[in-house]
Scaffold this active site. Structure first.
Site, short mmCIF file in Angstrom:
data_model
loop_
_atom_site.label_atom_id
_atom_site.label_comp_id
_atom_site.label_asym_id
_atom_site.label_seq_id
_atom_site.Cartn_x
_atom_site.Cartn_y
_atom_site.Cartn_z
N ARG A 109 -6.50 -0.83 8.08
CA ARG A 109 -5.15 -0.53 7.60
C ARG A 109 -4.14 -0.43 8.75
O ARG A 109 -3.16 0.32 8.67
CB ARG A 109 -5.11 0.77 6.78
CG ARG A 109 -5.86 0.67 5.46
CD ARG A 109 -5.43 1.79 4.50
NE ARG A 109 -6.37 1.90 3.39
CZ ARG A 109 -6.96 3.04 3.00
NH1 ARG A 109 -6.70 4.16 3.63
NH2 ARG A 109 -7.78 3.04 1.99
N ARG A 149 1.55 1.04 5.69
CA ARG A 149 2.62 2.01 5.49
C ARG A 149 2.94 2.87 6.70
O ARG A 149 3.98 3.53 6.73
CB ARG A 149 2.25 2.92 4.30
CG ARG A 149 2.29 2.19 2.96
CD ARG A 149 1.74 3.06 1.84
NE ARG A 149 0.30 3.27 1.99
CZ ARG A 149 -0.41 4.06 1.20
NH1 ARG A 149 0.18 4.75 0.23
NH2 ARG A 149 -1.71 4.19 1.37
N ARG A 175 8.42 -4.94 3.04
CA ARG A 175 7.81 -4.79 1.72
C ARG A 175 8.77 -4.19 0.69
O ARG A 175 8.44 -4.13 -0.51
CB ARG A 175 6.59 -3.86 1.81
CG ARG A 175 5.23 -4.50 2.06
CD ARG A 175 4.60 -5.21 0.87
NE ARG A 175 4.76 -4.53 -0.41
CZ ARG A 175 4.00 -3.54 -0.84
NH1 ARG A 175 3.01 -3.08 -0.11
NH2 ARG A 175 4.21 -2.99 -2.03
N ASP A 195 -5.56 -7.53 -0.36
CA ASP A 195 -6.15 -6.40 -1.07
C ASP A 195 -7.46 -6.88 -1.67
O ASP A 195 -7.60 -8.06 -2.02
CB ASP A 195 -5.23 -5.88 -2.17
CG ASP A 195 -5.72 -4.57 -2.77
OD1 ASP A 195 -5.31 -3.51 -2.26
OD2 ASP A 195 -6.53 -4.61 -3.72
N TYR A 239 -14.36 -0.80 -9.80
CA TYR A 239 -13.00 -0.90 -10.34
C TYR A 239 -13.01 -1.57 -11.71
O TYR A 239 -12.33 -1.14 -12.64
CB TYR A 239 -12.11 -1.69 -9.38
CG TYR A 239 -11.59 -0.89 -8.22
CD1 TYR A 239 -10.76 0.22 -8.43
CD2 TYR A 239 -11.89 -1.24 -6.92
CE1 TYR A 239 -10.27 0.96 -7.36
CE2 TYR A 239 -11.41 -0.50 -5.84
CZ TYR A 239 -10.60 0.60 -6.08
OH TYR A 239 -10.11 1.33 -5.02
#
Length: 356
Positions: A39, A43, A52, A88, A163
């Site tokens: 990562r 962010r 973004r 992702d 998921y």
């Protein structure tokens, strides 16, 4: 076949072959311990938040020029030894038509969970034509990165299955585990199908120019070793075997997988990622010889002062001193609220402290 068996042949870009990162993955001598962060693109960077702004996550993964910019941002800022492709783990599922979305603050949410054999029919094969934006973005990236390796990645079959069966993130995996225990044949077929999709997704990335790949089995730590070996490891091994012929290093990482480290290596990894819970010297004992290790600074250390970060990084480096190969990383992804300067200083410290 392992990464050690392949020189500059195959799909691996020759420009990156002698990089510190790839040398460490192959357990060869390095000029310094290479560093990258899971990562690292995301962010924690203000420049990421800016580009973004107003763009949904999945859409951002399908815009080649945006993917290129986001992937390059931490390389420019931190001087890390490898870039990781911005995407992702659910992108290949979206690409084959699964109705899902990544909801802010929640994560991937699947509209119709996979709960029956009839649902398997929705998981068709993935082809390069399903993800043309991946091929285009990696082409742009390798042109920009030059001698800096690009890591491709995918979600492992178990994590993707979790998921799909749960319909979204879960803390207990009760539906996924119920299928695994209660209908082992359906579970095996589901993971086998996901292994094929995942392998196809990694092949697209390697053939476009990725120098290494990482399989994220984010939720495998929820499993007992016996269940992992019997019900999950065969699918992960199928993924690794499918890309073995390319000769690029294969990294395997999960969270809370201290009891699974040897098995995760045996699944076919050249490099085993270790979270912060197990010191690297102990992890090496569990994994056994013949594989490099990646890790494993606790990400929360980044919220302390510079001296503490360096002291904790030194502990990781000392624990890794006897390893055949070591790639410095965090024990999980960069937290969103991390000060980017802390990462830049950490890279500089590791490079300086380990310079040969």
């Amino acid at each position: 076949m392992t990464a050690n068996d392949i020189p500059t042949t195959g799909r691996q870009p020759a420009a990156t072959y002698d990089s510190a990162f790839l040398r460490a993955c192959r357990r060869e001598p390095v000029p310094h311990t290479p560093v990258w962060f899971m990562r690292q693109a995301g962010r924690s960077l203000p420049e990421y938040r800016k580009v973004r702004e107003g763009v949904p996550m999945l859409e951002s993964c399908m815009r080649p020029e945006l993917v290129t910019e986001i992937t390059l941002q931490p390389v420019r800022r931190h001087d890390v030894d490898a870039a990781i492709y911005f995407s992702d783990i659910v992108v290949p599922l979206k690409a084959i038509g699964i109705d899902l979305d990544i909801k802010p603050g929640v994560g991937p949410v699947v509209e119709k969970p996979v709960r029956s054999r009839a649902d398997l029919a929705r998981l068709r094969d993935l082809t390069p034509e399903d993800v043309p934006y991946v091929t285009e973005a990696i082409g742009l990236l390798t042109g920009e990165l030059g001698a800096t390796p690009l890591i491709g990645f995918a979600g492992a079959p178990f994590t993707l299955a979790s998921y799909l069966v749960e319909g979204g993130p879960s803390r207990t995996y009760e539906n996924a585990k119920a299928m695994m225990y209660g209908d082992p044949e359906l579970w095996a077929d589901l993971l086998d199908r996901l292994a094929e999709i995942t392998a196809a997704f990694l092949k697209v990335q390697i053939e476009a120019g990725a120098s290494a790949v990482q399989l994220f089995d984010s939720w495998a730590g929820a499993l007992a070793p016996a269940d992992y070996r019997a019900s999950v490891m065969p699918a992960s091994a199928k993924v690794f075997d499918a890309v073995a012929g390319y000769g690029v290093p294969r990294i395997h990482f999960g969270v809370g997988t201290g009891e699974l480290l040897r098995l995760m290596g045996e699944a076919g990894a050249d490099v085993v990622g270790v979270d912060w819970r197990v010191p690297l010297d102990e992890a090496a004992r569990r994994v056994g010889p013949g594989r490099a290790l990646q890790g494993n600074l606790d990400p929360t250390v980044l919220f302390t002062d510079k001296d503490t970060v360096e002291a904790k990084a030194r502990e990781v480096l000392d624990a890794a001193a006897g390893l055949e190969g070591h790639v410095f990383n965090l024990g999980h992804g960069v937290p969103p609220n991390t000060d980017p300067d802390a990462l830049t200083r950490l890279v500089e410290y590791v490079h300086t402290a380990t310079g040969r």
